[in-house]
Structures are given as structure tokens and as C-alpha cells.
Design a protein around this motif. Structure first.
Motif, PDB file in Angstrom:
ATOM      1  N   ARG A  42       0.837  -1.206   0.000  1.00 50.63           N
ATOM      2  CA  ARG A  42       0.000   0.000   0.000  1.00 50.63           C
ATOM      3  C   ARG A  42       0.872   1.255   0.000  1.00 50.63           C
ATOM      4  O   ARG A  42       0.515   2.254  -0.630  1.00 50.63           O
ATOM      5  CB  ARG A  42      -0.938   0.010   1.208  1.00 50.63           C
ATOM      6  N   VAL A  54       1.143   4.356  -2.804  1.00 52.61           N
ATOM      7  CA  VAL A  54       1.186   5.804  -2.567  1.00 52.61           C
ATOM      8  C   VAL A  54       2.236   6.446  -3.462  1.00 52.61           C
ATOM      9  O   VAL A  54       2.008   7.511  -4.066  1.00 52.61           O
ATOM     10  CB  VAL A  54       1.472   6.098  -1.080  1.00 52.61           C
ATOM     11  N   MET A 104       0.867   6.498  -7.075  1.00 60.02           N
ATOM     12  CA  MET A 104      -0.149   7.541  -7.254  1.00 60.02           C
ATOM     13  C   MET A 104       0.476   8.925  -7.269  1.00 60.02           C
ATOM     14  O   MET A 104       0.133   9.782  -8.093  1.00 60.02           O
ATOM     15  CB  MET A 104      -1.206   7.438  -6.155  1.00 60.02           C
ATOM     16  N   PHE A 120      -2.341   5.231 -12.343  1.00 61.70           N
ATOM     17  CA  PHE A 120      -2.853   5.894 -11.134  1.00 61.70           C
ATOM     18  C   PHE A 120      -4.122   5.200 -10.648  1.00 61.70           C
ATOM     19  O   PHE A 120      -4.264   4.916  -9.452  1.00 61.70           O
ATOM     20  CB  PHE A 120      -3.142   7.366 -11.414  1.00 61.70           C
ATOM     21  N   ALA A 167      -4.604   3.274  -7.113  1.00 64.33           N
ATOM     22  CA  ALA A 167      -5.637   3.721  -6.176  1.00 64.33           C
ATOM     23  C   ALA A 167      -6.568   2.571  -5.808  1.00 64.33           C
ATOM     24  O   ALA A 167      -6.953   2.408  -4.642  1.00 64.33           O
ATOM     25  CB  ALA A 167      -6.423   4.882  -6.782  1.00 64.33           C
ATOM     26  N   PHE A 184      -4.768   0.287  -3.437  1.00 66.94           N
ATOM     27  CA  PHE A 184      -4.653   0.912  -2.119  1.00 66.94           C
ATOM     28  C   PHE A 184      -5.936   0.722  -1.320  1.00 66.94           C
ATOM     29  O   PHE A 184      -5.906   0.373  -0.139  1.00 66.94           O
ATOM     30  CB  PHE A 184      -4.348   2.397  -2.281  1.00 66.94           C
ATOM     31  N   VAL A 185      -7.078   0.935  -1.970  1.00 67.22           N
ATOM     32  CA  VAL A 185      -8.374   0.824  -1.285  1.00 67.22           C
ATOM     33  C   VAL A 185      -8.694  -0.630  -0.965  1.00 67.22           C
ATOM     34  O   VAL A 185      -9.073  -0.971   0.173  1.00 67.22           O
ATOM     35  CB  VAL A 185      -9.488   1.452  -2.155  1.00 67.22           C
TER      36      VAL A 185
END
Length: 279
Positions: free
Chosen positions: A209, A213, A216, A250, A254, A257-258
């Protein structure tokens, strides 16, 4: 008083006898060494065995260089395989031309192989590398300055970059100063280093994760910086290929990450439920 423009180096190659010393290659090497040092410190600070990151780099770096070159050649084949071009130049990495997307993808494969061979978690390695990779990119981008390449459109801003007449693209012969997009990206990369370290410290984000970041943060900047550039590149629906790549990567980062965050919370909730005493 502010300067009216930024100068470009008068040369990017020096010769030690018969051996050429290329600034582009030196910048790439300096970036790799800085990233390796930084990542090694982060790894050992977490209790990791010294030397592990260096051993993994022996896999990740060659894979990354090959991947970066492949991406560049595949996305800009006309530079090497069109009539009048030298196809052997596709192998001349020292002249510039490494696509970050291919470098990250193949470099990650190399790092995964290295992590497996060392018996360590690839996710932990990715988290350690998350701020180190943009540091390498920030330093490596300076190589474009010496090569006078990958600059943006004309500008009269005080930090406009002087470009030699022989390096100006067709249609821009009458302009002298251009946006130093290599510098914009280098500074943005340093900002991404700070962002990743802040997110890690403030929100305790780790592993894959944290690497997301970085992805992104970098792609958000690469998108608008790419839009300023005027070097020849393929377009899709009116946008440069790397702009589309930035958007797609990106979105993928994302989403990861979620989703990974939700899975981690679900595991924590299940662990807490299992640890609770029966009523």
C-alpha cells in the motif's frame, strides 16, 4: 536578480582515453546508488538483515534497465525501425531512452525474484523501496539535462532552459528557451519522497500500500509534466501515450490501495473477533 534563463551543459560526454564517460549514465548510476543506500538503511532500521536489499538489487536493477529500454523502444519504434534509422541504436541505452513504466514493471519482477531467493516478504521490500525509487528518479532525471532532451514548450519564464539550435525540434527553431520539464519532474519526485515518508509516519501505511502511494504520487505529477513536453511521441485520442499510461496506472494503484486496505481491516476485525472470549 533572477537569471533570464537556465543554461544547458555544453557537453554530456567526456573521454578518458578511448573510453567515453557519459553524464546520462552517471546520473542513472548515482540515482541507483542513492536509492540502494536509502532502502538499505530503511530495511536494517526495521530489523532486517544487512545486505538483503543489495542482493535484491542485483536482480531488480538489470531487470529494470531492460524493462525501461523495452518500453521506450516498443512505444517509439519509429525512432529505430523507420526507413533511414539505425535499428542497432535500440540497444544504445547510454544515449538516453528509459521508460519508467517498463523499468518499474520489470524491476518489480526482478525484486520479486530476489525477495523469493532471500526468503523475505516482497511486500515488505516494496514498502522499503517506496520512497527510494523516486529518489533515484529525481537524480536520474538530471541526465536529460546533459542530453538536452525531453524539454517542454517555449517559455519566457526566468527558469526557462536554453536549448542549442541543433537540439530544437522542427517548428521551434526560432525559440531559445524551453520549459525544463526534466527539472519539474526531478523536483516533483523529491516531493513524492516526502509524501511517502509522511504517509508512512502519519498513517502507518506499509508494504504494498505504501508503494501504491508512491505510484499515485508519481503518476499524478507525470501526467501534467508529460502534457508540457514537445518531444515526438505517439498519441491516442489526442493525448500523449504516457498521459494515458499515467491515468491508467494511477487508477490501478488507487484501486489496490483501497482494496488492500479493506482486506487488512477485515483481517484485523476477524483476528479481534477470534481473540474475544466466548460469552
Amino acid at each position: 536578480m533572477l537569471p533570464l534563463s537556465l543554461p544547458s551543459p555544453s557537453q554530456g560526454v567526456w573521454h578518458l582515453g578511448p573510453f567515453p564517460l557519459r553524464a546520462y549514465a552517471l546520473c542513472i548510476i548515482a540515482g541507483i546508488l542513492a536509492a540502494g543506500w536509502f532502502a538499505e538503511r530503511r530495511w536494517t532500521k526495521r530489523g532486517g538483515e544487512p545486505g538483503v536489499i543489495s542482493d535484491i538489487a542485483l536482480w531488480a536493477v538489470p531487470f529494470g534497465v531492460v524493462g525501461g529500454r523495452l518500453y521506450h523502444v516498443v512505444t517509439d519504434p519509429e525512432l529505430y525501425f523507420k526507413a533511414g534509422q539505425d535499428p542497432w541504436a535500440a540497444f544504445y541505452v547510454w544515449n538516453g531512452g528509459l521508460g519508467i513504466w517498463g523499468a518499474i514493471a520489470m524491476g518489480a519482477l526482478g525484486a520479486w525474484i530476489g525477495a523469493r531467493r532471500k526468503g523475505v516478504s516482497f511486500g515488505e521490500v516494496a514498502g522499503v523501496l517506496a520512497p527510494a525509487i523516486p529518489l533515484a528518479q529525481a537524480i536520474g532525471r538530471l541526465g536529460n539535462w546533459f542530453n538536452q532532451e525531453l524539454f517542454g514548450g517555449p517559455t519566457d519564464l526566468p527558469w526557462g532552459l536554453q536549448i542549442s539550435p541543433t537540439r530544437r525540434p522542427d517548428g521551434y527553431e526560432g525559440y531559445a528557451n524551453f520549459h525544463p520539464t526534466f527539472l519539474y519532474e526531478s523536483l516533483w519526485d523529491l516531493g513524492v519522497v516526502g509524501l511517502v515518508l509522511w504517509v508512512e509516519a502519519r498513517f502507518k501505511v506499509t508494504g504494498g500500500r505504501l508503494f501504491a502511494v508512491y505510484v499515485m504520487g508519481y503518476t499524478a505529477g507525470r501526467g501534467w509534466i508529460e502534457y508540457l513536453r514537445i518531444d515526438t511521441v505517439n498519441h491516442i485520442l489526442g493525448l500523449r501515450l504516457n498521459v494515458w499510461t499515467s491515468v491508467i496506472v494511477f487508477a490501478a494503484a488507487a484501486a489496490y490501495f483501497v482494496i488492500a486496505g479493506r482486506r487488512a481491516r477485515d483481517r484485523d476485525d476477524q483476528r479481534d473477533a477470534d481473540a474475544s472470549p466466548a460469552p
